[in-house]
Design a protein around this motif. Structure first.
Motif: not given
Length: 305
Positions: A264-285
């Motif tokens: 995280q830097k200022n408001e920019q954010l990257l996360i490495s996360i384990v999710l259900p493998s069928d999570t679709t590319a257009d999902s919103v979090f």
């Protein structure tokens, strides 16, 4: 989409990685012993080579995701320091029956990341001189213009290069889809849920190792339903591995996934996360309790199939 150049220096730069543990295994049984403990094929490595891998408990859950270096006289394992207490004890558990020593040598080494445009050229031009000063120097290319160097503290490398925050190094690891397990996630996931099969960090042909039956069953019966994803976006509040991620489902939000690492830097954010493998590319979090936060899936740089 996240611009990798926000994290990638315009010229060769140095990252001091003080939050990493280095474990040395040496002795006539070192290769055989470690090969029976971890997912990667230790015996197949020749001196100078490296591999990603995982050490699992008997239930196939990952105690540590690591990078392994094979040297002429020993093996070096490198992983996040917060995993060390549990991992080292588990790694030593059966060593009394073999001819080897397992030692935490973190205090002997300086662990340096290098990245930036033309780093490959810089390494090729300068590294031979450093190797003459320190024959124990370990170098590992992670990808184009990104390297790891382990040098003995008795022979410090005279790297007169710009220094970058060590947190940016872990941001680059997130963008490369490389799992960095945190203590909260220790013993929570099988290796495939961390995408280690896609990173050539699991051998399905070398024979038995701790947790091997579970790992093999997940492959051949297709029972793994988790995967590592990269999330990118913005958040107004500080985010950590203890934060909760929510996924939008219609008009509602539901807790989803387990965070492995955060940049995280200022408001920019990257996360490495384990999710259900069928999570679709257009999902919103979003981040729980931060309604202004917004996250989407950033493509992995490798295929999972």
């Amino acid at each position: 989409m996240m611009n990798e150049r926000l994290l990638f220096p315009s010229k060769p730069s140095v990252y001091h990685l003080d939050d990493v543990t280095v474990i040395r295994l040496e002795g006539p049984d070192a290769v055989k012993y470690l090969n029976g403990q971890v997912t990667c094929d230790v015996a197949a490595l020749t001196p100078g080579q490296s591999s990603l891998g995982a050490h699992c408990n008997p239930k196939g859950k990952v105690l540590a995701a690591f990078r392994l270096f094979k040297r002429e006289q020993d093996l070096l394992l490198m992983y996040k320091k917060e995993l060390a207490e549990i991992e080292l004890a588990e790694l030593k558990k059966y060593a009394v029956f073999s001819k080897l020593t397992i030692t935490d040598v973190s205090n002997e080494f300086k662990i340096i990341g290098m990245a930036g445009t033309s780093t490959d050229e810089w390494i090729n031009t300068h590294i031979s001189a450093f190797e003459q000063l320190d024959t124990s120097l370990v170098k590992c290319q992670i990808k184009q213009d990104r390297w790891l160097l382990l040098s003995h503290k008795s022979h410090p490398l005279p790297l007169l290069l710009p220094e970058q925050p060590h947190s940016d190094w872990w941001g680059l690891e997130i963008l490369d889809g490389l799992p960095q397990l945190n203590k909260n996630a220790q013993t929570e996931f099988i290796p495939q849920a961390l995408n280690l099969h896609a990173l050539q960090a699991i051998s399905f042909t070398k024979g038995c190792y701790t947790g091997q039956e579970i790992v093999a069953r997940a492959k051949y019966r297709g029972i793994n339903n988790r995967a590592l994803f990269i999330l990118q976006g913005t958040a107004g509040n500080p985010v950590s591995t203890d934060s909760v991620v929510e996924r939008q489902l219609g008009e509602h939000w539901r807790t989803s996934g387990t965070i492995l690492d955060v940049w995280q830097k200022n408001e920019q954010l990257l996360i490495s996360i384990v999710l259900p493998s069928d999570t679709t590319a257009d999902s919103v979090f979003r981040i729980a309790n931060d309604e202004e936060s917004s996250l989407s899936i950033h493509p992995l740089p490798y295929a999972l199939e």
